[in-house]
Design an enzyme around this catalytic site. Structure first.
Site, PDB file in Angstrom:
ATOM      1  CB  ALA A 144      -0.983  -0.086   1.172  1.00 29.30           C
ATOM      2  CG  ASN A 201       1.517  -6.733   6.504  1.00 32.41           C
ATOM      3  OD1 ASN A 201       2.313  -7.655   6.979  1.00 32.41           O
ATOM      4  ND2 ASN A 201       0.313  -6.797   6.796  1.00 32.41           N
ATOM      5  CG  HIS A 213       0.255   3.889   3.944  1.00 33.89           C
ATOM      6  ND1 HIS A 213       0.112   3.396   5.433  1.00 33.89           N
ATOM      7  CD2 HIS A 213      -0.543   3.238   3.472  1.00 33.89           C
ATOM      8  CE1 HIS A 213      -0.451   2.407   5.541  1.00 33.89           C
ATOM      9  NE2 HIS A 213      -0.967   2.260   4.265  1.00 33.89           N
TER      10      HIS A 213
END
Ligand SMILES: NC(=O)c1ccc[n+]([C@@H]2O[C@H](COP(=O)([O-])OP(=O)(O)OC[C@H]3O[C@@H](n4cnc5c(N)ncnc54)[C@H](O)[C@@H]3O)[C@@H](O)[C@H]2O)c1
Length: 276
Positions: A129, A196, A226
């Protein structure tokens, strides 16, 4: 000229696994899905029923290991990686992992690495991601600091082990709050289904004991965000990704699904590999 399709097996028929299976089924990936496995058999059944080319449904991991799949895609959980990754390589199959957090256990990583060498197999780790992993790898030896800040809606963090150790009233939250600051090695244990990306960043950069993770809960957040800051002798890097959550799992960003499909595509047809 048609290239030979790779025989792929899948562990985990949830949000990511299902989309990967559909991508293979619709020939977006040069592969054949030969076997699927999920601890909940009904999820594997439901997925197989959606596909034109039906894979075998494995009743247990041994059936998957005994299959003629050449490459196994894990889209299940860190525990699945700990339980099965080594046997998969010992059965001379390549491996693609989504639950990358499991690799931050140094002893486990070293054992897996030596098995990969011993059996001449390959391990594929999608960038998931986030973005910018290629740049982080390029400046790996010059990095001084790396921080990833992940912002999610409370519903994407519900049920994580962090809340067993820390009391945070997620339901009563009115504005964004930093609930965690720590290093990746601990963060993947406390937020196994959410960071992750921090594991990938650690493996590509300065490691799990120096990669800082901040978790922000924001009741107004509509996206999984993020932000990566990296600093060193090369200068500075900043990446921000505003991800739409997967419709089937709010913890998982849709980009992670797309990255898995793209990575599998390269693993199945690696004549040209951009960005690796
Ligand atoms: N690398 C990344 O950037 C990234 C991004 C998002 C999610 N992930 C990880 O990928 C994995 C899959 O994510 P998802 O959104 O598809 O999750 P999901 O919960 O939608 O699906 C997981 C499926 O795996 C099955 N499963 C769990 N443990 C299993 C086991 N031991 N053996 C067989 N089946 C098992 C579950 O029953 C479920 O059907 C998770 O571990 C998640 O944390 C990684």
């Amino acid at each position: 000229m048609n290239r030979k399709r790779r025989r792929v097996g899948l562990i985990g028929c949830g949000a990511i696994g299902s989309e990967i299976a559909v991508a293979i089924d619709s020939s977006r990936v040069n592969a054949e899905l030969v076997v699927v496995y999920d601890v909940y058999r009904e999820r594997a059944d439901a997925l197989a029923n959606r596909l034109n080319t039906r894979p075998v449904i494995a009743d247990n991991i041994d059936a998957l290991l005994a299959s003629d799949a050449e490459l196994i895609v894990e889209a299940a959980s860190q525990q699945a990686v700990r339980d099965h990754a080594k046997s998969i390589v010992e059965h001379k199959k390549d491996l693609m992992l989504m639950s990358v957090g499991a690799l931050l256990d140094d002893a486990f990583y070293a054992e897996l690495h030596s098995l990969l060498e011993m059996y001449g197999r390959r391990l594929y780790l999608p960038t998931g991601a986030i973005a910018g992993i290629d740049a982080i790898r390029s400046v790996k030896h010059m990095l001084k600091e790396v921080t990833i800040t992940t912002t999610k809606h409370p519903r994407a963090l519900m049920g994580t082990p962090f809340f067993k150790e820390h009391r945070v009233n997620l339901k009563g939250l009115k504005k964004a709050k930093v609930i965690y600051r720590g290093y990746a090695r601990e963060a993947v244990r406390l937020f196994p289904a959410n960071v992750n990306v921090a594991a990938i960043l650690s493996l590509a950069g300065i490691g799990a004991d120096r990669t800082m993770v901040r978790i922000v809960v924001d009741p107004r957040a509509k996206r999984n965000i993020h932000e990566i800051h990296a600093r060193g002798e090369f200068g500075e890097l900043y990446f921000k990704v505003n991800n739409i959550p997967s419709p089937n799992n709010p913890k998982t960003s849709y980009l992670a699904v797309l990255s898995a499909i793209e990575c599998l595509g390269r693993a199945c047809n690696d004549m040209i590999s951009i960005g690796t």
